[in-house]
Design a protein around this motif. Structure first.
Motif, PDB file in Angstrom:
ATOM      1  N   ASN A   1     -16.779  23.967 -19.553  1.00 35.40           N
ATOM      2  CA  ASN A   1     -18.015  23.393 -19.028  1.00 35.40           C
ATOM      3  C   ASN A   1     -17.871  21.888 -18.808  1.00 35.40           C
ATOM      4  N   ALA A   2     -18.535  21.379 -17.769  1.00 33.80           N
ATOM      5  CA  ALA A   2     -18.490  19.948 -17.450  1.00 33.80           C
ATOM      6  C   ALA A   2     -19.244  19.141 -18.495  1.00 33.80           C
ATOM      7  N   VAL A   3     -18.814  17.897 -18.687  1.00 32.33           N
ATOM      8  CA  VAL A   3     -19.466  16.979 -19.634  1.00 32.33           C
ATOM      9  C   VAL A   3     -20.448  16.121 -18.856  1.00 32.33           C
ATOM     10  N   THR A   4     -21.699  16.111 -19.278  1.00 28.20           N
ATOM     11  CA  THR A   4     -22.726  15.331 -18.582  1.00 28.20           C
ATOM     12  C   THR A   4     -22.807  13.916 -19.152  1.00 28.20           C
ATOM     13  N   GLY A   5     -23.418  13.010 -18.365  1.00 32.28           N
ATOM     14  CA  GLY A   5     -23.685  11.665 -18.844  1.00 32.28           C
ATOM     15  C   GLY A   5     -22.518  10.705 -18.762  1.00 32.28           C
ATOM     16  N   LEU A   6     -21.490  11.042 -18.007  1.00 31.82           N
ATOM     17  CA  LEU A   6     -20.314  10.169 -17.919  1.00 31.82           C
ATOM     18  C   LEU A   6     -20.378   9.192 -16.751  1.00 31.82           C
ATOM     19  N   GLY A   7     -21.386   9.294 -15.945  1.00 33.74           N
ATOM     20  CA  GLY A   7     -21.527   8.338 -14.844  1.00 33.74           C
ATOM     21  C   GLY A   7     -20.990   8.875 -13.528  1.00 33.74           C
ATOM     22  N   GLU A   8     -21.429   8.253 -12.473  1.00 31.75           N
ATOM     23  CA  GLU A   8     -21.046   8.662 -11.124  1.00 31.75           C
ATOM     24  C   GLU A   8     -19.554   8.454 -10.901  1.00 31.75           C
ATOM     25  N   GLY A   9     -18.876   9.481 -10.382  1.00 35.30           N
ATOM     26  CA  GLY A   9     -17.470   9.374 -10.040  1.00 35.30           C
ATOM     27  C   GLY A   9     -16.501   9.529 -11.201  1.00 35.30           C
ATOM     28  N   ALA A  10     -17.029   9.697 -12.415  1.00 33.74           N
ATOM     29  CA  ALA A  10     -16.149   9.827 -13.582  1.00 33.74           C
ATOM     30  C   ALA A  10     -15.599  11.247 -13.683  1.00 33.74           C
ATOM     31  N   LEU A  11     -14.463  11.375 -14.370  1.00 32.77           N
ATOM     32  CA  LEU A  11     -13.895  12.693 -14.637  1.00 32.77           C
ATOM     33  C   LEU A  11     -14.808  13.434 -15.601  1.00 32.77           C
TER      34      LEU A  11
ATOM     35  N   GLU B   1     -10.421  18.830 -13.551  1.00 32.66           N
ATOM     36  CA  GLU B   1     -10.114  17.654 -12.749  1.00 32.66           C
ATOM     37  C   GLU B   1      -8.850  16.945 -13.224  1.00 32.66           C
ATOM     38  N   LEU B   2      -8.400  17.292 -14.422  1.00 35.59           N
ATOM     39  CA  LEU B   2      -7.148  16.730 -14.937  1.00 35.59           C
ATOM     40  C   LEU B   2      -5.964  17.642 -14.659  1.00 35.59           C
ATOM     41  N   GLY B   3      -6.244  18.826 -14.105  1.00 36.84           N
ATOM     42  CA  GLY B   3      -5.167  19.791 -13.876  1.00 36.84           C
ATOM     43  C   GLY B   3      -4.993  20.754 -15.039  1.00 36.84           C
ATOM     44  N   ILE B   4      -6.027  20.887 -15.891  1.00 37.33           N
ATOM     45  CA  ILE B   4      -5.973  21.807 -17.036  1.00 37.33           C
ATOM     46  C   ILE B   4      -7.029  22.872 -16.845  1.00 37.33           C
TER      47      ILE B   4
ATOM     48  N   ILE C   1      -1.328  23.903 -17.375  1.00 38.44           N
ATOM     49  CA  ILE C   1      -1.365  22.474 -17.025  1.00 38.44           C
ATOM     50  C   ILE C   1      -0.605  22.209 -15.738  1.00 38.44           C
ATOM     51  N   ASP C   2      -1.261  21.533 -14.808  1.00 36.81           N
ATOM     52  CA  ASP C   2      -0.599  20.986 -13.630  1.00 36.81           C
ATOM     53  C   ASP C   2      -0.079  19.610 -14.058  1.00 36.81           C
ATOM     54  N   GLU C   3       1.197  19.525 -14.422  1.00 43.44           N
ATOM     55  CA  GLU C   3       1.746  18.318 -15.039  1.00 43.44           C
ATOM     56  C   GLU C   3       1.624  17.095 -14.144  1.00 43.44           C
ATOM     57  N   ASP C   4       1.905  17.243 -12.867  1.00 45.34           N
ATOM     58  CA  ASP C   4       1.830  16.092 -11.952  1.00 45.34           C
ATOM     59  C   ASP C   4       0.403  15.556 -11.860  1.00 45.34           C
ATOM     60  N   LYS C   5      -0.556  16.482 -11.770  1.00 48.47           N
ATOM     61  CA  LYS C   5      -1.957  16.074 -11.646  1.00 48.47           C
ATOM     62  C   LYS C   5      -2.438  15.387 -12.920  1.00 48.47           C
ATOM     63  N   LEU C   6      -2.033  15.916 -14.090  1.00 47.65           N
ATOM     64  CA  LEU C   6      -2.446  15.322 -15.355  1.00 47.65           C
ATOM     65  C   LEU C   6      -1.838  13.930 -15.528  1.00 47.65           C
TER      66      LEU C   6
ATOM     67  N   ASP D   1      -9.169   5.486 -19.418  1.00 45.75           N
ATOM     68  CA  ASP D   1     -10.451   5.283 -20.094  1.00 45.75           C
ATOM     69  C   ASP D   1     -11.399   6.454 -19.845  1.00 45.75           C
ATOM     70  N   GLN D   2     -11.376   6.988 -18.614  1.00 48.20           N
ATOM     71  CA  GLN D   2     -12.244   8.123 -18.301  1.00 48.20           C
ATOM     72  C   GLN D   2     -11.802   9.378 -19.055  1.00 48.20           C
ATOM     73  N   ILE D   3     -10.497   9.557 -19.188  1.00 48.11           N
ATOM     74  CA  ILE D   3      -9.988  10.714 -19.937  1.00 48.11           C
ATOM     75  C   ILE D   3     -10.388  10.595 -21.405  1.00 48.11           C
TER      76      ILE D   3
END
Length: 606
Positions: free
Chosen positions: A448-458, A463-466, A488-493, A502-504
């Motif tokens: 599930n996505a994490v809310t409250g991280l701000g516009e454009g944040a991961l 989105e990390l390739g996991i 894991i998509d290693e290149d994407k991560l 910082d976003q991760i």
């Protein structure tokens, strides 16, 4: 015939019956409920132990998740030094990426002093009295005071005390003073050193002990209360004069001469290639001191009467001890002082090794590989955990393999027992709703996505390739048969780590403080909260090794079973006793009948 307790058992003497065998077979049939209850208890214990084993696995995974929450996990830096012989460096999460310059003007030193060669013919056994250290009054003890950066202590020694006893007494007080003593018999010298370094380290002694240190000991400090900076200018034109051992040293100064320049000239000044024995120190507090190595006083003068005042050297202060020296470094052009050669600046941990005029370049970069390996390690632990849970949920149950009785064990070989019990224990947690629920909660927490991280944040692991499904070209990894395993998509991560560490960090560790929902919590926060819930449920169900049976559900079941077992065992014992009484009565009657028959036969025959 057999006698058991107060009961006499006649076992087939009159009837010829194998009474023991008959009763054994009767009891076997009657013991069926007892055997079944023992097997049920064993299965409950196996199931309890399986749950406890999983609780340890969940706890270990939670520990790994908590370790991941450190900022350094996601913001690790690599740090390099252009000259490791002068200074080495390592980075913290706060280290600023880029190139930095550092120069080690002076290393930090501990306070230390030594005696000259002592008149100690017997080495460590030489008495202090023979060295001139005696009690203040006859019949009293020798009293010595010693101080350091930690505090001071009073030491009392017998009038006949030796150098060895003095060394031991000083070192025994080291936890209170920070000063240690050693004596080297080959050099025949006594050494004192402080445990710390920099200006905070110090050694002070009472006069009776100070008398031993006449060669390189108690310096005379020439310092007023003036606070100076390296860049302060002397504001006079003239000479600064030092008179040392009858020699007068002259240093030309102008209104443009700085304090740092004068200090450098004094420290570098030599006569015929031999140092003057005078050191100039500007400590971290901005106090200027002139130190004479052999303790002799210094004569100071200046052609301009205001010079000594400007330097704060117009007031002479003799001290009864020595202090250490702070490290002096220049970092990106700014002068700093530290009481140790290990220090931190702007998130970089430095180890100064050598004083030098060379400027060292420190390079700081993002450590993508280390962060990647830590995230990958966490994903691997998660995959390992859910694989273990799924294997137990899907494990086949062999209902024809009940726990073995003692009699059955006696008839089987050890290898046969092992194979039997492997099947008997199999499937104890098959389709268990508690473990099933734990898997569902963890999968939701990760996906599930994490809310409250701000516009454009991961906002999600995907989105990390996991994710549980990975598409790379024509290859697809992950199906429903993998049951939640992450790929894991290693290149994407690695790219995400490089671009947005910082976003991760926020995606994994955010905690919105709302305990009613996990929507605003990061991945690791959700996982730890989920495991806390699962751990508590398993603990309430299966307990912990040190818990009382009344404190968890399965324990209460086991306690009830134990009561039933005790009651059944008592009934079986009573039943066996009754059978033996009945057969004993039979044997008694038969014996009487045989006696009567024999009597009658005897009567007829006569």
């Amino acid at each position: 015939m057999a006698v058991t307790g107060a009961t006499t058992r006649y076992t087939g003497l009159a009837s010829g019956l194998d009474t023991d065998d008959i009763i054994k077979k009767l009891m076997t049939a009657n013991r069926a409920p007892l055997t079944k209850l023992k097997q049920q208890k064993q299965m409950l214990e196996w199931r309890r132990d399986e749950f406890r084993s999983f609780n340890m696995k969940f706890f270990d995974f939670k520990s790994a998740a908590n370790d991941m929450k450190r900022q350094s996990t996601f913001l690790a830096k690599t740090v390099s030094s252009s000259n490791d012989k002068l200074v080495t460096a390592t980075g913290t999460a706060d280290a600023v990426v880029g190139q930095h310059k550092i120069k080690i003007d002076r290393l930090a030193e501990s306070a230390s002093i030594r005696t000259g060669e002592l008149d100690a013919i017997q080495g460590r056994r030489t008495t202090l009295e023979s060295l001139g250290i005696e009690p203040a009054n006859a019949g009293e003890k020798i009293k010595i005071s010693i101080g350091g950066e930690k505090g001071s202590a009073e030491i009392e020694l017998d009038a006949t005390a030796t150098i060895g006893e003095l060394v031991a007494a000083i070192s025994n007080q080291s936890p209170a003073t920070g000063v240690k003593a050693t004596y080297d018999e080959s050099l025949n010298r006594l050494f004192l050193s402080s445990s710390g370094s920099g200006n905070q380290s110090a050694i002070t002694l009472s006069d009776n002990l100070k008398s031993l240190f006449t060669e390189t000991t108690f310096q005379t400090f020439e310092a007023g209360s003036k606070t100076l900076k390296d860049t302060d200018k002397l504001e006079v034109n003239g000479e600064f004069n030092l008179k040392v051992d009858g020699k007068e040293l002259k240093f030309n100064v102008t209104t443009e001469t700085t304090v740092a320049q004068l200090v450098k000239r004094i420290n570098e000044n030599t006569e015929g290639g031999v140092g003057t024995g005078v050191s100039a120190i500007l400590d971290s507090a901005g106090k200027l001191s002139l130190v004479r190595d052999n303790g002799d006083t210094l004569d100071l003068s200046g052609t301009d009467s205001t010079l000594l005042t400007n330097l704060g050297l117009n007031t002479r202060t003799s001290v009864s001890g020595v202090t250490g020296t702070d490290a002096k470094v220049q970092y990106n052009g700014i002068t700093q002082y530290y009481n140790s050669n290990n220090f931190q600046i702007a998130g970089i941990n430095f180890v100064a090794k050598q004083q030098s005029t060379e400027e060292v370049t420190i390079g700081v970069a993002k450590d993508v590989d280390t962060v990647f390996e830590k995230i990958k390690g966490f994903v691997d632990k998660y995959n390992e955990l859910i694989a273990t849970v799924n294997s137990k949920l899907d494990e086949k149950r062999y209902r024809d393999y009940a726990p073995l009785t003692d009699e059955q064990r006696e008839e089987m070989k050890e290898e046969e027992i092992k194979k039997w019990e492997e099947k008997a224990k199999s499937g104890m947690l098959r389709s268990d709703p508690l473990l099933n629920g734990a898997l569902v909660s963890m999968r939701n927490g990760l996906s599930n996505a994490v809310t409250g991280l701000g516009e454009g944040a991961l906002k999600a692991l995907g989105e990390l390739g996991i994710s549980s499904t990975l598409v790379q070209g024509t290859t697809i990894s992950g199906t429903y048969q993998d049951k939640g395993k992450l790929f894991i998509d290693e290149d994407k991560l690695k790219q995400a780590i490089s671009d947005n560490p910082d976003q991760i960090y926020a995606l994994f560790t955010r905690d919105d403080g709302d305990k009613k929902t996990t929507e605003g919590d990061g991945i690791l926060t959700r996982i730890t909260e989920t495991i806390d819930g699962v751990y508590a449920k398993i603990r309430d169900k299966a307990g912990l090794a040190n818990m009382n049976e009344d404190d968890y559900a399965m324990g209460k079941e086991l306690k009830t079973m134990n009561k039933r077992l005790t009651a059944l065992q008592t009934r079986m014992k009573d039943l066996e006793t009754r059978y033996y009484k009945q057969f004993t009565t039979l044997e008694t009657y038969l014996n009487k009948m045989n006696s009567q028959s024999a009597w009658l036969t005897q009567q007829f025959s006569s």
